[in-house]
Enzyme design. Structure first.
Site, short mmCIF file in Angstrom:
data_model
loop_
_atom_site.label_atom_id
_atom_site.label_comp_id
_atom_site.label_asym_id
_atom_site.label_seq_id
_atom_site.Cartn_x
_atom_site.Cartn_y
_atom_site.Cartn_z
N VAL A 1 0.87 -1.18 0.00
CA VAL A 1 0.00 0.00 0.00
C VAL A 1 0.90 1.22 0.00
CG1 VAL A 1 -1.98 -1.12 1.10
CG2 VAL A 1 -0.24 -0.03 2.52
N SER A 2 0.34 2.33 -0.43
CA SER A 2 1.15 3.54 -0.60
C SER A 2 1.18 4.45 0.63
CB SER A 2 0.65 4.33 -1.80
OG SER A 2 0.79 3.55 -2.96
N THR A 3 0.15 4.37 1.45
CA THR A 3 0.10 5.26 2.61
C THR A 3 -0.30 4.46 3.86
OG1 THR A 3 -2.26 5.83 2.51
CG2 THR A 3 -0.75 7.12 1.12
#
Length: 93
Positions: A9-11
């Site tokens: 996931v990016s965040t």
């Protein structure tokens, strides 16, 4: 067969749950064992969990890598091809 599950996931506000549910079910249906590599906050250039997974691939700690979507393991087609070629060199599918 031993399988590496890679989820990213990016965040820190996003979760890997949706990815992991499908991937774990796939591994269960295939009758494989698995080890999980979960990357969070990977919008930065460095991905330490990914790098650890690739190092363990070189050591043949698993036979295959699975991901939920291609964009979870690579940020571009070139990067995807490079990853696949590197895994292929060490006989990891």
């Amino acid at each position: 067969m031993k399988c590496a599950i890679y989820a990213r996931v990016s965040t820190d506000k996003q979760k890997t749950d949706m990815q992991l549910t499908d991937l774990r079910e796939y591994v269960l249906r295939a009758g494989w064992e698995s080890v999980e590599y979960l990357e969070t906050e990977s919008s930065v250039k460095k991905r330490p969990v990914f790098e650890r997974m690739m190092q363990e691939a070189r050591m043949r700690k698993f036979d295959v890598v699975i991901v939920w979507k291609l964009d979870r393991i690579a940020r571009s087609m070139k990067q995807f091809i490079d990853i696949v070629l590197e895994l292929d060199k060490v006989n990891v599918r």
